[in-house]
Design a protein around this motif. Structure first.
Motif, PDB file in Angstrom:
ATOM      1  N   GLN A 111      10.927   0.515   9.608  1.00 21.42           N
ATOM      2  CA  GLN A 111      10.846   0.881  11.018  1.00 21.42           C
ATOM      3  C   GLN A 111       9.408   0.739  11.495  1.00 21.42           C
ATOM      4  O   GLN A 111       8.491   0.636  10.679  1.00 21.42           O
ATOM      5  N   CYS A 112       9.218   0.729  12.821  1.00 21.64           N
ATOM      6  CA  CYS A 112       7.897   0.476  13.393  1.00 21.64           C
ATOM      7  C   CYS A 112       7.528   1.551  14.391  1.00 21.64           C
ATOM      8  O   CYS A 112       8.386   2.051  15.109  1.00 21.64           O
ATOM      9  N   TRP A 113       6.234   1.901  14.423  1.00 22.41           N
ATOM     10  CA  TRP A 113       5.732   2.755  15.491  1.00 22.41           C
ATOM     11  C   TRP A 113       5.593   1.928  16.768  1.00 22.41           C
ATOM     12  O   TRP A 113       5.257   0.737  16.705  1.00 22.41           O
TER      13      TRP A 113
ATOM     14  N   ASP B 232      -4.466 -10.576   5.033  1.00 19.38           N
ATOM     15  CA  ASP B 232      -5.744 -11.087   5.521  1.00 19.38           C
ATOM     16  C   ASP B 232      -5.997 -10.686   6.968  1.00 19.38           C
ATOM     17  O   ASP B 232      -7.141 -10.685   7.432  1.00 19.38           O
ATOM     18  N   GLU B 233      -4.924 -10.337   7.698  1.00 16.36           N
ATOM     19  CA  GLU B 233      -5.068  -9.984   9.102  1.00 16.36           C
ATOM     20  C   GLU B 233      -5.201  -8.483   9.317  1.00 16.36           C
ATOM     21  O   GLU B 233      -5.373  -8.028  10.437  1.00 16.36           O
ATOM     22  N   GLY B 234      -5.082  -7.713   8.297  1.00 14.11           N
ATOM     23  CA  GLY B 234      -5.226  -6.268   8.440  1.00 14.11           C
ATOM     24  C   GLY B 234      -4.122  -5.520   7.721  1.00 14.11           C
ATOM     25  O   GLY B 234      -3.551  -5.991   6.735  1.00 14.11           O
ATOM     26  N   ILE B 235      -3.808  -4.336   8.269  1.00 13.89           N
ATOM     27  CA  ILE B 235      -2.744  -3.507   7.697  1.00 13.89           C
ATOM     28  C   ILE B 235      -1.502  -3.655   8.570  1.00 13.89           C
ATOM     29  O   ILE B 235      -1.569  -3.460   9.788  1.00 13.89           O
ATOM     30  N   GLU B 236      -0.382  -3.988   7.963  1.00 15.23           N
ATOM     31  CA  GLU B 236       0.851  -4.248   8.702  1.00 15.23           C
ATOM     32  C   GLU B 236       1.977  -3.397   8.131  1.00 15.23           C
ATOM     33  O   GLU B 236       1.924  -2.950   6.984  1.00 15.23           O
ATOM     34  N   ALA B 237       3.010  -3.232   8.971  1.00 15.10           N
ATOM     35  CA  ALA B 237       4.250  -2.605   8.516  1.00 15.10           C
ATOM     36  C   ALA B 237       5.293  -3.701   8.357  1.00 15.10           C
ATOM     37  O   ALA B 237       5.518  -4.502   9.266  1.00 15.10           O
ATOM     38  N   LEU B 238       5.903  -3.769   7.202  1.00 14.91           N
ATOM     39  CA  LEU B 238       6.898  -4.801   6.936  1.00 14.91           C
ATOM     40  C   LEU B 238       8.049  -4.681   7.928  1.00 14.91           C
ATOM     41  O   LEU B 238       8.578  -3.598   8.163  1.00 14.91           O
ATOM     42  N   GLY B 239       8.444  -5.812   8.501  1.00 16.70           N
ATOM     43  CA  GLY B 239       9.553  -5.834   9.446  1.00 16.70           C
ATOM     44  C   GLY B 239       9.132  -5.612  10.873  1.00 16.70           C
ATOM     45  O   GLY B 239       9.988  -5.432  11.731  1.00 16.70           O
ATOM     46  N   CYS B 240       7.829  -5.606  11.168  1.00 22.71           N
ATOM     47  CA  CYS B 240       7.355  -5.303  12.513  1.00 22.71           C
ATOM     48  C   CYS B 240       6.667  -6.491  13.182  1.00 22.71           C
ATOM     49  O   CYS B 240       6.095  -6.353  14.262  1.00 22.71           O
ATOM     50  N   SER B 241       6.665  -7.658  12.571  1.00 19.71           N
ATOM     51  CA  SER B 241       5.988  -8.808  13.161  1.00 19.71           C
ATOM     52  C   SER B 241       6.818  -9.498  14.228  1.00 19.71           C
ATOM     53  O   SER B 241       6.306 -10.335  14.963  1.00 19.71           O
ATOM     54  N   GLY B 242       8.104  -9.177  14.298  1.00 24.74           N
ATOM     55  CA  GLY B 242       8.986  -9.872  15.232  1.00 24.74           C
ATOM     56  C   GLY B 242       9.610 -11.111  14.635  1.00 24.74           C
ATOM     57  O   GLY B 242      10.425 -11.773  15.287  1.00 24.74           O
TER      58      GLY B 242
ATOM     59  N   GLN C 188       0.806  -1.212   0.000  1.00 22.09           N
ATOM     60  CA  GLN C 188       0.000   0.000   0.000  1.00 22.09           C
ATOM     61  C   GLN C 188       0.845   1.270   0.000  1.00 22.09           C
ATOM     62  O   GLN C 188       0.406   2.305  -0.508  1.00 22.09           O
ATOM     63  N   ALA C 189       2.021   1.224   0.589  1.00 25.80           N
ATOM     64  CA  ALA C 189       2.882   2.416   0.676  1.00 25.80           C
ATOM     65  C   ALA C 189       4.323   1.966   0.799  1.00 25.80           C
ATOM     66  O   ALA C 189       4.630   0.894   1.307  1.00 25.80           O
ATOM     67  N   GLY C 190       5.233   2.823   0.352  1.00 32.89           N
ATOM     68  CA  GLY C 190       6.666   2.560   0.421  1.00 32.89           C
ATOM     69  C   GLY C 190       7.339   3.185  -0.789  1.00 32.89           C
ATOM     70  O   GLY C 190       6.672   3.741  -1.661  1.00 32.89           O
ATOM     71  N   PRO C 191       8.671   3.134  -0.898  1.00 33.33           N
ATOM     72  CA  PRO C 191       9.577   2.447   0.015  1.00 33.33           C
ATOM     73  C   PRO C 191      10.172   3.333   1.110  1.00 33.33           C
ATOM     74  O   PRO C 191      10.775   2.841   2.033  1.00 33.33           O
ATOM     75  N   THR C 192      10.008   4.667   1.015  1.00 36.56           N
ATOM     76  CA  THR C 192      10.627   5.543   1.997  1.00 36.56           C
ATOM     77  C   THR C 192       9.752   5.631   3.239  1.00 36.56           C
ATOM     78  O   THR C 192       8.522   5.673   3.147  1.00 36.56           O
ATOM     79  N   GLY C 193      10.362   5.629   4.411  1.00 40.31           N
ATOM     80  CA  GLY C 193       9.622   5.754   5.659  1.00 40.31           C
ATOM     81  C   GLY C 193       8.958   4.480   6.112  1.00 40.31           C
ATOM     82  O   GLY C 193       8.218   4.484   7.094  1.00 40.31           O
ATOM     83  N   GLY C 194       9.188   3.363   5.437  1.00 39.20           N
ATOM     84  CA  GLY C 194       8.575   2.103   5.802  1.00 39.20           C
ATOM     85  C   GLY C 194       7.673   1.588   4.701  1.00 39.20           C
ATOM     86  O   GLY C 194       7.287   2.318   3.782  1.00 39.20           O
ATOM     87  N   VAL C 195       7.330   0.286   4.789  1.00 35.53           N
ATOM     88  CA  VAL C 195       6.491  -0.365   3.789  1.00 35.53           C
ATOM     89  C   VAL C 195       5.224  -0.865   4.478  1.00 35.53           C
ATOM     90  O   VAL C 195       5.289  -1.633   5.452  1.00 35.53           O
ATOM     91  N   LEU C 196       4.067  -0.436   4.008  1.00 33.50           N
ATOM     92  CA  LEU C 196       2.785  -0.852   4.554  1.00 33.50           C
ATOM     93  C   LEU C 196       2.143  -1.888   3.636  1.00 33.50           C
ATOM     94  O   LEU C 196       2.111  -1.707   2.408  1.00 33.50           O
ATOM     95  N   LEU C 197       1.629  -2.982   4.247  1.00 36.21           N
ATOM     96  CA  LEU C 197       1.032  -4.082   3.512  1.00 36.21           C
ATOM     97  C   LEU C 197      -0.406  -4.297   3.972  1.00 36.21           C
ATOM     98  O   LEU C 197      -0.722  -4.125   5.159  1.00 36.21           O
ATOM     99  N   THR C 198      -1.260  -4.698   3.064  1.00 37.64           N
ATOM    100  CA  THR C 198      -2.600  -5.162   3.405  1.00 37.64           C
ATOM    101  C   THR C 198      -2.615  -6.683   3.283  1.00 37.64           C
ATOM    102  O   THR C 198      -2.374  -7.234   2.197  1.00 37.64           O
TER     103      THR C 198
END
Length: 517
Positions: free
Chosen positions: A268-270, A152-162, A140-150
């Motif tokens: 990066q992650c909030w 099945d579980e919702g909206i996520e930021a790449l690299g923030c799942s642990g 949905q967004a990227g590549p600067t400031g982070g990558v946002l993905l849609t």
């Protein structure tokens, strides 16, 4: 009605060749020649290593397998600084239809940018079990400031799942190339093998002469010169026939090259527990991008240095040396064997070598008028060391010298000691060359103001020599109506006091200048 159908069929047939173009990929050239021109605005300064301000004429020879009919030829691996408007392709049966420079290079950031609003696969690895899971997502967004993905579980930021994550793409977009690429369209009456030449100008290269001078006995020096070529681009030239042009041919300002998307992908992650964690439409926000500013990008790697070494001292016979040729009013230096000019690297090849070049050692001062002040204590200053060489065969030189820098060494026992560095402009045969490595602590001069009048200013110049040998001291006096207590000589059109100061001795000059009304 039939006429309309015939017209429609004709239009359809006319459009078929464009739709049926065959792709021909040329990965590497069979041979390449590079002629480097200096940055015309650099003067004698150092080359800018990150992106040199000179340019080069690149000529590549490539063998192509052309199909019958229309085709698109992709010349892969051209210089990053290529000026596409200068590209000329010869050897094609029916010439070139159009040219396109592919500016975007394949990389993590450009892949994300190319797949915005498109479907990819997210691959995750469980740290405990090592199990790999895959799920579909839309960027949905990227590549600067982070990558946002849609997902099945919702909206996520790449690299923030642990978990270790990676994006898997279904393919490489057609407008992304792993190397800088030039694409041209052409047409061939039949399938055939052709040899073509691709010539173009490229930015991001520069060259300079780098000299090493070692002082010898009896006021002589040994001079060795390197031809230093710098390639600031991401593409190298393997086994290239390399030349460099000395002088300043006229070159108009080139258009700015399009820049590719950012090469670095920052994830990066909030932090959790913020108001931004509230659910959004269509799913849950798991974690978002941190407000902490991203770290600065890593410094670019230092340019590698590739030096053709033929010995460890200044005085040696090089194995390979650039040959000088005339190019109109310019000078061309051709390396006799193919060499590789690597990407973001420096290449050095021997340029010239002369032993026991005669020189004159001069100690020079400067003079500017000042008002007499009886309370002012005059202080001595060091004289500047000037080494003068006549660029003549009789003096042991007698060849054109391209602009560059000179490092001056003197032997102290078995070890050379650096005395200083000096800039050198382009010098033709017959010119006088001056090297100014620094100041002397042994030869000093003092200018003392003496009482004068409204129309006359009086000065006294005193020179001291603490060396065990006599020296020549010069003081230019570029003022009209100057009267000196000793004869003045004209040097380069300037009245100059030239005197021999005895060993451990002194010399002086009384000087009178006419005051300006």
């Amino acid at each position: 009605m039939l006429a309309r159908i015939a017209l429609a069929l004709a239009a359809l047939l006319a459009a078929l060749p464009a739709a049926a173009q065959t792709l021909v990929v040329s990965d590497t050239p069979d041979a390449v020649a590079v002629t480097v021109y200096r940055d015309p605005n650099r003067g004698e300064g150092a080359i800018r290593r990150s992106w040199p301000g000179g340019h080069a004429l690149v000529t590549e020879t490539r063998t192509l397998q052309l199909p019958a009919g229309a085709s698109v030829i992709r010349f892969v691996g051209v210089s990053e600084g290529m000026l596409p408007e200068t590209a000329i392709v010869t050897g094609l049966p029916r010439g070139v239809g159009e040219k396109n420079r592919d500016a975007r290079l394949l990389g993590p950031a450009t892949l994300v940018d190319a797949y915005l609003k498109r479907r990819v696969t997210v691959r995750r690895t469980d740290r405990a079990t090592g199990k790999v899971s895959e799920s579909e997502a839309v960027i949905q967004a990227g590549p600067t400031g982070g990558v946002l993905l849609t997902t099945d579980e919702g909206i996520e930021a790449l690299g923030c799942s642990g978990l270790p994550e990676a994006l898997v793409y279904p393919g490489v977009p057609a407008d992304l190339a792993a190397k800088p690429t030039l694409a041209v369209t052409t047409d061939s009456p039949r399938a055939q093998t052709v040899t073509v030449q691709l010539s173009y100008l490229a930015q991001g290269l520069d060259w300079s002469a780098t000299y090493v001078a070692q002082l010898g006995a009896d006021d002589t020096l040994d001079l060795f010169g390197w031809m230093t070529v710098v390639n600031g681009g991401s593409q190298g030239f393997a086994d290239a026939r390399t030349s460099a042009v000395a002088g300043q041919p006229n070159k108009e300002q080139a258009a700015r090259l399009p820049r590719a998307a950012a090469a670095a992908l920052r994830l990066q992650c909030w932090p959790m527990g913020r108001t931004s964690d509230a659910p959004a439409k269509g799913g849950e926000v798991r974690q978002m991008v941190s407000p902490v500013p991203p770290p600065p990008p890593p410094a670019p790697p230092a340019p590698s240095v590739d030096i053709v070494v033929t010995g460890s001292r200044v005085a040696f016979a090089p194995v390979m040396m650039a040959a000088q040729e005339d190019l109109g009013d310019l000078k061309l230096y051709r390396i006799p064997e193919p060499v590789s000019v690597a990407a973001r690297a420096t290449k050095q090849v021997a340029l010239l070598h002369r032993e026991r070049v005669q020189m004159a050692r001069i100690y020079a001062g400067t003079f500017q008028p000042f008002a007499h002040d009886p309370d002012r204590d005059a202080e001595s200053g060091p004289a500047e060391i000037v080494l003068r060489v006549e660029n003549r065969i009789e003096a042991g030189l007698g060849l054109p010298l391209p602009a560059g820098s000179v490092a001056l060494f003197a032997a102290r026992g078995e070890q050379p000691v650096l005395l200083g560095e000096s800039a050198l402009k382009d010098r033709a045969i017959g010119d006088e060359i001056e090297l100014r490595p620094g100041d002397s602590s042994e030869v000093r001069y003092t200018i003392v103001g003496k009482p004068g009048s409204k129309r006359r200013a009086n000065y006294r110049v005193e020179v001291t020599n603490a060396l065990a040998n006599p020296v020549t001291f010069e003081l230019p006096i570029p003022y009209r109506d100057a009267k000196a207590g000793a004869p003045l000589v004209s040097y380069k059109g300037v009245p100059t006091w030239r005197v021999t100061v005895p060993a451990n001795g002194t010399a002086s000059l009384d000087l009178t200048l006419k005051r300006e009304r």
